[in-house]
Design a protein around this motif. Sequence first.
Motif, PDB file in Angstrom:
ATOM      1  N   ALA A 289      46.686 -34.100  23.389  1.00  0.00           N
ATOM      2  CA  ALA A 289      47.333 -35.419  23.374  1.00  0.00           C
ATOM      3  C   ALA A 289      47.621 -35.787  21.926  1.00  0.00           C
ATOM      4  O   ALA A 289      47.015 -35.237  20.989  1.00  0.00           O
ATOM      5  CB  ALA A 289      46.446 -36.468  24.038  1.00  0.00           C
ATOM      6  N   TYR A 290      48.534 -36.735  21.726  1.00  0.00           N
ATOM      7  CA  TYR A 290      48.928 -37.109  20.373  1.00  0.00           C
ATOM      8  C   TYR A 290      49.418 -38.553  20.350  1.00  0.00           C
ATOM      9  O   TYR A 290      49.825 -39.106  21.376  1.00  0.00           O
ATOM     10  CB  TYR A 290      50.013 -36.177  19.842  1.00  0.00           C
ATOM     11  CG  TYR A 290      51.295 -36.159  20.671  1.00  0.00           C
ATOM     12  CD1 TYR A 290      52.358 -37.011  20.377  1.00  0.00           C
ATOM     13  CD2 TYR A 290      51.429 -35.294  21.762  1.00  0.00           C
ATOM     14  CE1 TYR A 290      53.526 -36.990  21.121  1.00  0.00           C
ATOM     15  CE2 TYR A 290      52.593 -35.267  22.524  1.00  0.00           C
ATOM     16  CZ  TYR A 290      53.634 -36.116  22.198  1.00  0.00           C
ATOM     17  OH  TYR A 290      54.786 -36.105  22.954  1.00  0.00           O
ATOM     18  N   TYR A 291      49.371 -39.152  19.147  1.00  0.00           N
ATOM     19  CA  TYR A 291      49.872 -40.512  18.966  1.00  0.00           C
ATOM     20  C   TYR A 291      51.401 -40.476  18.902  1.00  0.00           C
ATOM     21  O   TYR A 291      51.994 -39.571  18.304  1.00  0.00           O
ATOM     22  CB  TYR A 291      49.316 -41.129  17.691  1.00  0.00           C
ATOM     23  CG  TYR A 291      47.868 -41.518  17.793  1.00  0.00           C
ATOM     24  CD1 TYR A 291      47.487 -42.661  18.489  1.00  0.00           C
ATOM     25  CD2 TYR A 291      46.874 -40.737  17.185  1.00  0.00           C
ATOM     26  CE1 TYR A 291      46.143 -43.019  18.592  1.00  0.00           C
ATOM     27  CE2 TYR A 291      45.538 -41.085  17.285  1.00  0.00           C
ATOM     28  CZ  TYR A 291      45.183 -42.222  18.005  1.00  0.00           C
ATOM     29  OH  TYR A 291      43.859 -42.576  18.107  1.00  0.00           O
ATOM     30  N   CYS A 292      52.015 -41.492  19.517  1.00  0.00           N
ATOM     31  CA  CYS A 292      53.474 -41.625  19.487  1.00  0.00           C
ATOM     32  C   CYS A 292      53.811 -43.026  18.976  1.00  0.00           C
ATOM     33  O   CYS A 292      53.428 -44.029  19.593  1.00  0.00           O
ATOM     34  CB  CYS A 292      54.065 -41.396  20.874  1.00  0.00           C
ATOM     35  SG  CYS A 292      55.844 -41.728  20.976  1.00  0.00           S
TER      36      CYS A 292
ATOM     37  N   ARG B 136      38.568 -44.539  26.837  1.00  0.00           N
ATOM     38  CA  ARG B 136      38.849 -44.172  25.449  1.00  0.00           C
ATOM     39  C   ARG B 136      38.192 -42.854  25.018  1.00  0.00           C
ATOM     40  O   ARG B 136      38.833 -42.033  24.354  1.00  0.00           O
ATOM     41  CB  ARG B 136      38.427 -45.308  24.522  1.00  0.00           C
ATOM     42  CG  ARG B 136      38.818 -45.069  23.070  1.00  0.00           C
ATOM     43  CD  ARG B 136      40.316 -45.191  22.873  1.00  0.00           C
ATOM     44  NE  ARG B 136      40.817 -44.305  21.833  1.00  0.00           N
ATOM     45  CZ  ARG B 136      41.952 -44.515  21.180  1.00  0.00           C
ATOM     46  NH1 ARG B 136      42.679 -45.588  21.434  1.00  0.00           N
ATOM     47  NH2 ARG B 136      42.363 -43.669  20.268  1.00  0.00           N
TER      48      ARG B 136
ATOM     49  N   ILE C  88      42.849 -35.848  22.374  1.00  0.00           N
ATOM     50  CA  ILE C  88      43.490 -35.785  21.047  1.00  0.00           C
ATOM     51  C   ILE C  88      42.812 -34.723  20.188  1.00  0.00           C
ATOM     52  O   ILE C  88      43.476 -33.900  19.533  1.00  0.00           O
ATOM     53  CB  ILE C  88      43.439 -37.168  20.369  1.00  0.00           C
ATOM     54  CG1 ILE C  88      44.312 -38.179  21.124  1.00  0.00           C
ATOM     55  CG2 ILE C  88      43.904 -37.054  18.912  1.00  0.00           C
ATOM     56  CD1 ILE C  88      44.184 -39.606  20.606  1.00  0.00           C
TER      57      ILE C  88
ATOM     58  N   VAL D 293      49.481 -43.182  23.236  1.00  0.00           N
ATOM     59  CA  VAL D 293      49.000 -41.802  23.231  1.00  0.00           C
ATOM     60  C   VAL D 293      49.672 -41.072  24.390  1.00  0.00           C
ATOM     61  O   VAL D 293      49.688 -41.567  25.522  1.00  0.00           O
ATOM     62  CB  VAL D 293      47.467 -41.724  23.362  1.00  0.00           C
ATOM     63  CG1 VAL D 293      47.014 -40.262  23.438  1.00  0.00           C
ATOM     64  CG2 VAL D 293      46.792 -42.436  22.198  1.00  0.00           C
ATOM     65  N   ARG D 294      50.233 -39.907  24.075  1.00  0.00           N
ATOM     66  CA  ARG D 294      50.883 -39.078  25.089  1.00  0.00           C
ATOM     67  C   ARG D 294      50.103 -37.776  25.285  1.00  0.00           C
ATOM     68  O   ARG D 294      49.541 -37.222  24.333  1.00  0.00           O
ATOM     69  CB  ARG D 294      52.319 -38.718  24.665  1.00  0.00           C
ATOM     70  CG  ARG D 294      53.284 -39.887  24.594  1.00  0.00           C
ATOM     71  CD  ARG D 294      54.675 -39.412  24.173  1.00  0.00           C
ATOM     72  NE  ARG D 294      55.616 -40.516  24.047  1.00  0.00           N
ATOM     73  CZ  ARG D 294      56.359 -40.982  25.065  1.00  0.00           C
ATOM     74  NH1 ARG D 294      56.254 -40.415  26.257  1.00  0.00           N
ATOM     75  NH2 ARG D 294      57.189 -41.989  24.872  1.00  0.00           N
TER      76      ARG D 294
ATOM     77  N   VAL E  62      40.354 -40.051  26.091  1.00  0.00           N
ATOM     78  CA  VAL E  62      41.578 -39.983  25.286  1.00  0.00           C
ATOM     79  C   VAL E  62      41.279 -39.310  23.953  1.00  0.00           C
ATOM     80  O   VAL E  62      42.017 -38.416  23.498  1.00  0.00           O
ATOM     81  CB  VAL E  62      42.159 -41.395  25.058  1.00  0.00           C
ATOM     82  CG1 VAL E  62      43.343 -41.341  24.100  1.00  0.00           C
ATOM     83  CG2 VAL E  62      42.578 -42.015  26.380  1.00  0.00           C
ATOM     84  N   ASP E  63      40.172 -39.726  23.313  1.00  0.00           N
ATOM     85  CA  ASP E  63      39.794 -39.133  22.029  1.00  0.00           C
ATOM     86  C   ASP E  63      39.525 -37.637  22.174  1.00  0.00           C
ATOM     87  O   ASP E  63      39.876 -36.834  21.289  1.00  0.00           O
ATOM     88  CB  ASP E  63      38.563 -39.840  21.457  1.00  0.00           C
ATOM     89  CG  ASP E  63      38.852 -41.285  21.051  1.00  0.00           C
ATOM     90  OD1 ASP E  63      40.044 -41.610  20.839  1.00  0.00           O
ATOM     91  OD2 ASP E  63      37.902 -42.075  20.949  1.00  0.00           O
TER      92      ASP E  63
END
Length: 494
Positions: free
Chosen positions: A108-111, A96, A103, A159-160, A99-100
Amino acid sequence: MSDAPIPARTRVAPSPTGDPHVGTAYMALFDVAWARKTGGQFVLRIEDTDRARLVEGSEQQIFDSLKWLGLAYDEGPDVGGDHGPYRQSERLGTYRPYVDQLIADGHAYYCWCSTERLAELRAQQQASKQSVTGYDRLCVGNTRDERAALPGFTENPVVRMRVPDAIDLTFDDIIRGRVTAPRPDDQVILKADGFPTYHLAVVVDDHLMGITTVVRGEEWISSTPKHVQLYKWLGFAMPQFAHMPLLRNVDKSKISKRKNPAARLMWFREQGYLPEALRNFLQLLAYPPKLEDDGSEREVVAFDEFIADFDWSRINTVGPIFDVKKLDWLNGVYLRNLSVDELTERIIEHELRTGRWTEVDGARRELLRQAVPLVQERMTLLGDAVPALEFLTTPDDELGIEDDALASLKDDAGQVLAAAISALEAVGEWGHETIQATLREALVDGMGLKPKFAFAPVRVAISGKKVSPPLFESMQILGRDSSLARLRRLAVRL
C-alpha cells in the motif's frame, strides 16, 4: 466419521443511511438459514464509516425490522457479543495497524492526488475510451515532498493498496463455482479523514469477527479479488464467498428505494404484510419451491422447514423478479391460516402502530374478534380488515350511504325494506341463519324477487355499500336494534 457441517458464522452489514433496504433482509435471510443449518451464529454489523450519509434513526430501524422479520441476530450493537464493538465507527483504532503493515510491506502507499486531479484523469480516460481505466499511480514511489512538486497535490493523503500485476482474478464461490472477475485498480483503503473504506474494513472486520461465510450481492464480485488479495497479504484465513443474485423490478431494472417503494423494508410492515409471508417470499426469489414426494412443488414453506432443507447449490443465480403480486398471494395464504384470535391481535397491533387507532377497549376487541371471520378469506393485507368492517363500529345514525350504492337500488327498494322490517320485527332468536331464512321467505318467496335484488337494499342499509362482508352474519353481530334502526333509516330516506 460425521458429515455434519462446520458451524458457520455469517453476518449482514448494512449502512444506516436511510430506511433499511429490502436487500438487507434478503441477504440476512440466507445468512440466518446457513448459520442455523450448521449450528453457528449470525452477526449484525453496522457499517457507518460514510459519515456524510448517515441518517438519524436508521440504525434503530435496522434493528427493529430484522427482529420483526424473525431474523434475530446472535451478536450486534444492541445485543452485544464477544467480537464487538459492532459499529465500524467504534472500531477505528482497529484498522490503522493493518494499514501500516500493508504500507511497510510495500502493498500500500500514500496518494496525495487532489479530487480535482482525479476527476480530470477520469474525464480524460473516458474521452479517449481507454481499455484500462483507474488510478494512474502517479504517487507510487514518491515522498510527500517529491509529490508536492507535481500538479494536483493535496496535503491530506489517502492510502491505496498496490494491486499486483499478477493478481489472481479467479476465486471460488459456493453458489457459482469458479468465478473470474475484472482486474481492479489501486483501491483506496484509508480515506483522508482516517476512516477506512469498505474494502479494508470488511476484510479486517470479517476476520476479527470470525466470519466464515460472506454472503452478499453479486455486485461485489468485481471487488472480491481485491479482498482475496488483502486476506493473503494480512495472513488471514480465507472465508467462503456466496454472491447472491440481485433483486430486480418487473422491468428487470435493479430494485432501488428511489424508484420502488417496496425496496424500503419498513414499507412492508406499514402496508400490513405478515413477516412470515415476507420471509417466504424472499426465500422464493432465489430458492426453488419445496419438492414433494409426488413430484409437485409447494411454494408455502415455513422458515424452519426452509432451514432444514437449505443447500447453497440450489440457489438460482438468475436475477429474481420482485413481483409484489406474488407476495400479495402469499400474504393472503398466511392470513387465512391464522386462528381468529391471532389474526384479531395482529390487526389490532397494525392499527395501533399505523395510528389509525389510538386505543382498543374490550368491547372493540370483542367486536373485531367476532367480525374477523367475515373478512378473513378475502384479506390480502392486515389493513384490509378495519375499513371493510368499519360499518359495524359506526353509530347507526352516523352511517353514510355511498352514492353509487344508493344509485344501484331499484325503484321498489322502499317496498323491499318495508317488507324486510316487518318480517324481522317478528324474529325471536337473532342469529344469521334465522335472519337469512326470514328475509328469503319474505322477499324472495313472498315478493318473487331474485336474491341479488331482494337483499341489495338490505345490504346498503346495513353497510352503506354495494359490496360488504357476509350480510346476515354482519346483522347478527350488529344485533336486532341496530339492524332494524338502519333498515328504517334508509326506508325513510327512500
